[in-house]
Design a protein around this motif. Structure first.
Motif, PDB file in Angstrom:
ATOM      1  N   GLU A   1       9.296  26.663  -6.499  1.00 18.82           N
ATOM      2  CA  GLU A   1       8.012  26.417  -5.892  1.00 18.82           C
ATOM      3  C   GLU A   1       6.809  26.706  -6.250  1.00 18.82           C
ATOM      4  OE1 GLU A   1      10.691  27.030  -1.599  1.00 18.82           O
ATOM      5  OE2 GLU A   1      10.080  29.320  -2.962  1.00 18.82           O
ATOM      6  N   THR A   2       5.927  25.842  -5.777  1.00 19.56           N
ATOM      7  CA  THR A   2       4.592  25.973  -6.659  1.00 19.56           C
ATOM      8  C   THR A   2       4.034  25.671  -5.610  1.00 19.56           C
ATOM      9  OG1 THR A   2       4.743  23.566  -6.765  1.00 19.56           O
ATOM     10  CG2 THR A   2       5.853  24.986  -8.833  1.00 19.56           C
ATOM     11  N   HIS A   3       4.047  26.363  -4.443  1.00 20.05           N
ATOM     12  CA  HIS A   3       2.408  26.747  -3.854  1.00 20.05           C
ATOM     13  C   HIS A   3       1.820  27.285  -3.873  1.00 20.05           C
ATOM     14  CE1 HIS A   3       6.258  25.007  -0.788  1.00 20.05           C
ATOM     15  NE2 HIS A   3       4.756  24.532  -0.392  1.00 20.05           N
ATOM     16  N   PHE A   4       0.247  27.679  -3.702  1.00 18.55           N
ATOM     17  CA  PHE A   4      -0.339  27.837  -4.593  1.00 18.55           C
ATOM     18  C   PHE A   4       0.227  29.548  -3.986  1.00 18.55           C
ATOM     19  CE2 PHE A   4      -5.257  30.199  -4.293  1.00 18.55           C
ATOM     20  CZ  PHE A   4      -5.720  29.724  -5.459  1.00 18.55           C
ATOM     21  N   LYS A   5       0.198  30.079  -2.591  1.00 17.54           N
ATOM     22  CA  LYS A   5       0.541  31.078  -2.293  1.00 17.54           C
ATOM     23  C   LYS A   5       2.156  31.095  -2.426  1.00 17.54           C
ATOM     24  CE  LYS A   5      -2.202  33.436   0.838  1.00 17.54           C
ATOM     25  NZ  LYS A   5      -2.601  33.462   2.446  1.00 17.54           N
ATOM     26  N   PRO A   6       2.034  32.188  -2.592  1.00 22.87           N
ATOM     27  CA  PRO A   6       4.034  32.194  -2.192  1.00 22.87           C
ATOM     28  C   PRO A   6       4.502  32.729  -1.100  1.00 22.87           C
ATOM     29  CG  PRO A   6       2.481  34.115  -4.240  1.00 22.87           C
ATOM     30  CD  PRO A   6       1.806  33.351  -3.149  1.00 22.87           C
ATOM     31  N   ARG A   7       5.758  32.635  -0.830  1.00 27.14           N
ATOM     32  CA  ARG A   7       6.692  33.104   0.440  1.00 27.14           C
ATOM     33  C   ARG A   7       6.485  35.215   0.382  1.00 27.14           C
ATOM     34  NH1 ARG A   7       9.820  29.417   2.475  1.00 27.14           N
ATOM     35  NH2 ARG A   7      10.712  28.044   0.688  1.00 27.14           N
ATOM     36  N   GLN A   8       5.597  35.227   1.683  1.00 24.55           N
ATOM     37  CA  GLN A   8       5.568  36.384   2.152  1.00 24.55           C
ATOM     38  C   GLN A   8       7.221  36.653   3.016  1.00 24.55           C
ATOM     39  OE1 GLN A   8       1.449  37.095   3.863  1.00 24.55           O
ATOM     40  NE2 GLN A   8       0.786  36.724   1.971  1.00 24.55           N
ATOM     41  N   LEU A   9       7.484  38.538   2.354  1.00 23.03           N
ATOM     42  CA  LEU A   9       8.343  38.693   3.687  1.00 23.03           C
ATOM     43  C   LEU A   9       7.853  40.100   4.102  1.00 23.03           C
ATOM     44  CD1 LEU A   9      11.934  39.469   3.926  1.00 23.03           C
ATOM     45  CD2 LEU A   9      11.337  40.928   2.037  1.00 23.03           C
ATOM     46  N   GLN A  10       7.887  40.178   5.674  1.00 20.66           N
ATOM     47  CA  GLN A  10       6.747  41.243   6.133  1.00 20.66           C
ATOM     48  C   GLN A  10       7.536  42.366   5.791  1.00 20.66           C
ATOM     49  OE1 GLN A  10       3.799  40.322   6.975  1.00 20.66           O
ATOM     50  NE2 GLN A  10       3.642  38.015   6.543  1.00 20.66           N
ATOM     51  N   SER A  11       7.023  43.274   6.651  1.00 16.79           N
ATOM     52  CA  SER A  11       7.323  44.803   6.267  1.00 16.79           C
ATOM     53  C   SER A  11       8.375  45.107   7.300  1.00 16.79           C
ATOM     54  CB  SER A  11       6.276  46.133   6.101  1.00 16.79           C
ATOM     55  OG  SER A  11       5.084  45.649   7.123  1.00 16.79           O
ATOM     56  N   CYS A  12       8.776  45.583   7.992  1.00 19.26           N
ATOM     57  CA  CYS A  12       9.259  46.262   8.934  1.00 19.26           C
ATOM     58  C   CYS A  12       9.621  48.242   9.005  1.00 19.26           C
ATOM     59  CB  CYS A  12      10.798  45.379   9.134  1.00 19.26           C
ATOM     60  SG  CYS A  12      12.073  45.624   7.841  1.00 19.26           S
ATOM     61  N   SER A  13       9.520  48.728  10.153  1.00 15.26           N
ATOM     62  CA  SER A  13      10.041  50.268  10.462  1.00 15.26           C
ATOM     63  C   SER A  13      11.539  50.540  10.656  1.00 15.26           C
ATOM     64  CB  SER A  13       9.491  50.171  11.470  1.00 15.26           C
ATOM     65  OG  SER A  13       9.538  49.692  12.911  1.00 15.26           O
ATOM     66  N   GLU A  14      11.236  52.045  10.576  1.00 18.09           N
ATOM     67  CA  GLU A  14      13.342  51.470  11.092  1.00 18.09           C
ATOM     68  C   GLU A  14      13.761  51.358  11.999  1.00 18.09           C
ATOM     69  OE1 GLU A  14      14.107  56.201   9.510  1.00 18.09           O
ATOM     70  OE2 GLU A  14      12.431  56.261   8.036  1.00 18.09           O
ATOM     71  N   GLN A  15      12.893  52.030  12.741  1.00 14.43           N
ATOM     72  CA  GLN A  15      13.472  51.239  14.163  1.00 14.43           C
ATOM     73  C   GLN A  15      13.898  50.020  14.450  1.00 14.43           C
ATOM     74  OE1 GLN A  15      10.073  53.345  13.782  1.00 14.43           O
ATOM     75  NE2 GLN A  15      11.461  55.116  13.862  1.00 14.43           N
ATOM     76  N   GLN A  16      12.437  49.022  13.589  1.00 10.79           N
ATOM     77  CA  GLN A  16      12.974  47.556  13.553  1.00 10.79           C
ATOM     78  C   GLN A  16      14.085  46.506  13.203  1.00 10.79           C
ATOM     79  OE1 GLN A  16       9.333  46.533  11.985  1.00 10.79           O
ATOM     80  NE2 GLN A  16       8.452  45.614  13.965  1.00 10.79           N
ATOM     81  N   GLN A  17      14.690  45.857  13.051  1.00 11.92           N
ATOM     82  CA  GLN A  17      15.634  45.708  12.272  1.00 11.92           C
ATOM     83  C   GLN A  17      15.125  44.230  11.506  1.00 11.92           C
ATOM     84  OE1 GLN A  17      19.246  45.108  13.569  1.00 11.92           O
ATOM     85  NE2 GLN A  17      18.732  46.832  15.318  1.00 11.92           N
ATOM     86  N   CYS A  18      15.555  44.245  10.888  1.00 12.14           N
ATOM     87  CA  CYS A  18      14.736  43.805   8.907  1.00 12.14           C
ATOM     88  C   CYS A  18      15.197  42.602   9.234  1.00 12.14           C
ATOM     89  CB  CYS A  18      14.899  45.103   7.818  1.00 12.14           C
ATOM     90  SG  CYS A  18      14.025  46.417   8.119  1.00 12.14           S
ATOM     91  N   HIS A  19      14.824  41.564   9.956  1.00  5.60           N
ATOM     92  CA  HIS A  19      15.972  40.422   9.894  1.00  5.60           C
ATOM     93  C   HIS A  19      14.705  39.821   8.503  1.00  5.60           C
ATOM     94  CE1 HIS A  19      18.964  40.857  12.614  1.00  5.60           C
ATOM     95  NE2 HIS A  19      17.810  41.019  13.618  1.00  5.60           N
ATOM     96  N   SER A  20      15.707  39.349   8.036  1.00  6.43           N
ATOM     97  CA  SER A  20      14.694  38.521   6.467  1.00  6.43           C
ATOM     98  C   SER A  20      14.951  36.788   7.162  1.00  6.43           C
ATOM     99  CB  SER A  20      15.807  38.104   5.373  1.00  6.43           C
ATOM    100  OG  SER A  20      15.721  39.571   5.243  1.00  6.43           O
ATOM    101  N   PRO A  21      14.224  36.163   6.961  1.00  4.38           N
ATOM    102  CA  PRO A  21      14.390  34.063   7.414  1.00  4.38           C
ATOM    103  C   PRO A  21      14.909  32.999   6.432  1.00  4.38           C
ATOM    104  CG  PRO A  21      12.181  34.943   5.924  1.00  4.38           C
ATOM    105  CD  PRO A  21      13.210  36.226   5.951  1.00  4.38           C
ATOM    106  N   LEU A  22      15.041  32.119   7.251  1.00  6.47           N
ATOM    107  CA  LEU A  22      16.098  31.616   6.812  1.00  6.47           C
ATOM    108  C   LEU A  22      14.978  30.476   6.056  1.00  6.47           C
ATOM    109  CD1 LEU A  22      18.508  29.642   5.770  1.00  6.47           C
ATOM    110  CD2 LEU A  22      18.514  28.902   8.256  1.00  6.47           C
TER     111      LEU A  22
END
Length: 653
Positions: free
Chosen positions: A128-149
């Motif tokens: 994948e050669t997009h100029f900006k890479p993919r981003q995985l957002q931060s999450c807190s302990e109270q949040q469900q850390c769901h990852s995108p498809l």
């Protein structure tokens, strides 16, 4: 394989905003890898969390291919091929993996497809050669850390997600290209049995090996991309350009052998074949002499074939990574750019500019007159030093000798002279039959005006706001026979020496490679993933004798070759764009996601600069920025701190 896309400029961030985000999210805006202070802070404030990565392919992989992940955290391999995270295959389209990561940190990552050779070394097939890479957002302990498809190759975010996937660069493998790209390649013994202008050609490995793949490009507009061979070969007719592209592990280089099989276009019958071994490739390029033997009678020779080849080896210095790539970065939002030819223009002519061409003074003069980029010419001396000069050789004479006539001068090639001697040589030119002498490098007291500056000096002394087109000089074979000049330096060595200096000292600025040699362009493309590459051509000119390589003969052939090997575009000669169809020709390049930088004497007037802008040239390269620069232009385009910040990620050392 997707068509290359031109990207929009990246968002920039002030240092103050960056520090505020660091305080809030520890290292949410960090673009570096292995930042010890941020990692230490994160380990105190962040709870390690299992994050699942799910990705869906738009088409299944080949049986030997696998999918992997890399990113800007230690657990993601810090962008390094050797430390990547393999994914597990769920089915033909879905892959996943789970990685323990710090929950409060925003991460960047990319996916790529690879194969492993017998030694367990990974070869990058596509990434994948997009100029900006993919981003995985931060999450807190109270949040469900769901990852995108994720969808492989499809950029996340934005109103119009774009697919951008390109081939990788060489690491533990090599490329052999066998080139049907000329005229009169076959010498036929039996035309009734074997018609070389209507056959189907196929390259077959005699022994299969992990990591070995044979592809081809038959260069037709919009259909030139590399692909796997048909069962009975690639149809070949006189005038076609067919390039076989063989990728194989380095350890197979001296062991591998192949068969060139020739089939009938009408009956699909095997007519004959020739055997070649990788050990026959005695240098970076050459000419194989093959005997095509009859399939019915192995003692009968149907034809002899003169088959050019090029061998591309991995870049021999520091390894590269997945962090970012500028190889296809030329945003649509950029205006038509002004490029100073050899700086502020040619010197060894009547009414030349004050500064000699290809000197630091000439480059700075073009910049002072608002040129966005300068074009310069690079040679390698006998002791391997990249220097800036246009011609392959120079006219000189011994110290103290009085020169009155041109035939008293000696002509020497730069590749035969070491740099210390080159700086001492007297330099002459013949203009309108008159012999003129110019100051030698050592005789010029003004450093910026010295001829033969080293490439490293130019890269270090020119401002970052001045873009550079680095043209690699490599002599071409002419259609009528003979070469522009002799070249005895190994082509891979030449490319690596120039790349080494550009990667070390040329980062952080707009920079693009170009060459009249199609194979040098291929080398520069597959050796590195940082800088874009243009195929420079003289096209259908009446000013010079055509080159023997059919890829150089016209603009569409150049566009096709650029598509085949994923170049950023072309640098065609202006003479091709003086007719009524000029705008349509340039649109053909844009339709393939390519840039087109027009050059030549026909650009040398203010009216012509305006004309090439109006018909859609990406940039115009011309002499005398001081005379022909548009009157309304107030500064160079890259003279912007926000714009230059986009190029900072080039610097990896």
């Amino acid at each position: 394989m997707s068509v290359p896309m031109l990207l929009t400029p990246m968002e920039t961030q002030t240092a103050e905003e960056h520090m505020q985000n660091c305080a809030a999210f520890v290292d949410a805006a960090s673009f570096g890898t292995g930042n010890e202070l941020l990692e230490a802070a994160a380990s105190i404030n962040c709870k390690p969390t299992l994050r699942q990565f799910n990705v869906r392919l738009q088409e299944p992989l080949q049986p030997e291919e696998q999918l992997a992940l890399t990113g800007d955290a230690k657990a993601l391999g810090e962008w390094q091929l050797l430390r990547c995270v393999p994914l597990e295959r769920i089915d033909d389209f879905n892959w996943q993996t789970t990685v323990r990561l710090q929950s409060c940190r925003q991460l960047e990552y990319r996916y790529f497809v690879y194969v492993e050779n017998a030694a367990g070394q990974k070869q990058i097939r596509r990434w994948e050669t997009h100029f900006k890479p993919r981003q995985l957002q931060s999450c807190s302990e109270q949040q469900q850390c769901h990852s995108p498809l994720d969808i492989f190759g499809l950029a996340n975010g934005g109103d119009e997600p774009t697919t951008q996937v390109h081939r990788g660069w060489l690491n533990h493998e090599t490329i052999i290209q066998l080139k049907f790209n000329g005229e009169k390649m076959f010498q036929v013994h039996d035309i009734e049995t074997f018609d070389p202008q209507h056959v189907q050609l196929k390259i077959v490995p005699v022994e299969q090996a992990a990591g070995l793949v044979v592809e081809y490009s038959k260069q037709l507009y919009g259909q030139s991309q590399l692909q796997l061979q048909p069962a009975h070969g690639v149809p070949y007719t006189k005038g076609d350009i067919v390039i076989f592209h063989v990728t194989l592990p380095l350890e197979r280089m001296m062991l591998q052998s192949f068969r060139l099989e020739c089939y009938s276009q009408t009956t699909q019958e095997l007519l004959g074949s020739a055997t070649l071994t990788a050990s026959q490739l005695t240098g970076s390029e050459g000419l194989l002499q093959l005997h095509i033997k009859s399939a019915r009678d192995a003692e009968q020779t149907l034809a002899r074939l003169r088959l050019p080849y090029v061998l591309v080896q991995p870049y021999q210095y520091s390894p590269l990574d997945f962090k970012t790539t500028y190889a296809h970065y030329w945003p649509r939002s950029w205006p038509n750019l002004d490029v100073g030819h050899r700086g502020n223009g040619k010197s060894y002519i009547a009414e030349a500019p004050q500064e000699r061409e290809n000197t630091i003074a000439s480059f700075l003069s073009a910049h002072a007159h608002h040129a966005d980029m300068v074009e310069l010419d690079v040679h390698l001396t006998a002791d391997g030093i990249p220097v800036i000069y246009h011609d392959f050789g120079l006219r000189t004479a011994p110290p103290g000798k009085q020169i009155e006539k041109p035939d008293q001068l000696e002509y020497v090639l730069i590749k035969d002279i070491n740099y210390e001697l080159l700086k001492r040589l007297r330099i002459f030119s013949v203009i309108n039959g008159k012999v003129l002498e110019y100051p030698a490098h050592n005789a010029e007291p003004r450093h910026e005006h010295r001829i033969f500056p080293r490439l490293v000096e130019v890269l270090q002394q020119l401002p970052k706001s001045l873009g550079i087109d680095v043209e690699i000089k490599w002599p071409q074979r002419r259609q009528g026979g003979g070469h522009e000049a002799e070249q005895t330096i190994d082509k891979n060595f030449f490319a690596d020496r120039v790349l080494h200096e550009v990667i070390q000292y040329g980062c952080g600025r707009p920079l693009i490679f170009s060459s009249f040699d199609a194979d040098m362009c291929t080398m520069l493309r597959f050796k590195q993933n940082i800088f874009p590459v243009m195929f420079l051509t003289q096209g259908e000119t009446k000013k010079w004798q055509p080159f023997s390589d059919l890829r150089t003969r016209n603009f569409q052939a150049a566009v096709n070759n650029a598509q085949a090997f994923e170049l950023a575009g072309t640098a065609p000669h202006a003479e091709d764009f003086l007719g009524e169809n000029a705008a349509q020709l340039l649109q053909q390049a844009r339709d393939q996601g390519q840039i087109a930088v027009i050059w030549g004497d026909d650009c040398n007037s203010r009216e012509r600069v305006k004309y090439f802008t109006e018909i859609g040239a990406t940039a115009t390269c011309y002499d005398r920025s001081d005379l022909y620069m548009p009157e309304t232009k107030q500064r160079s385009f890259f003279n912007s701190s926000a714009l230059l910040a986009e190029f900072e990620a080039q610097c990896r050392i």
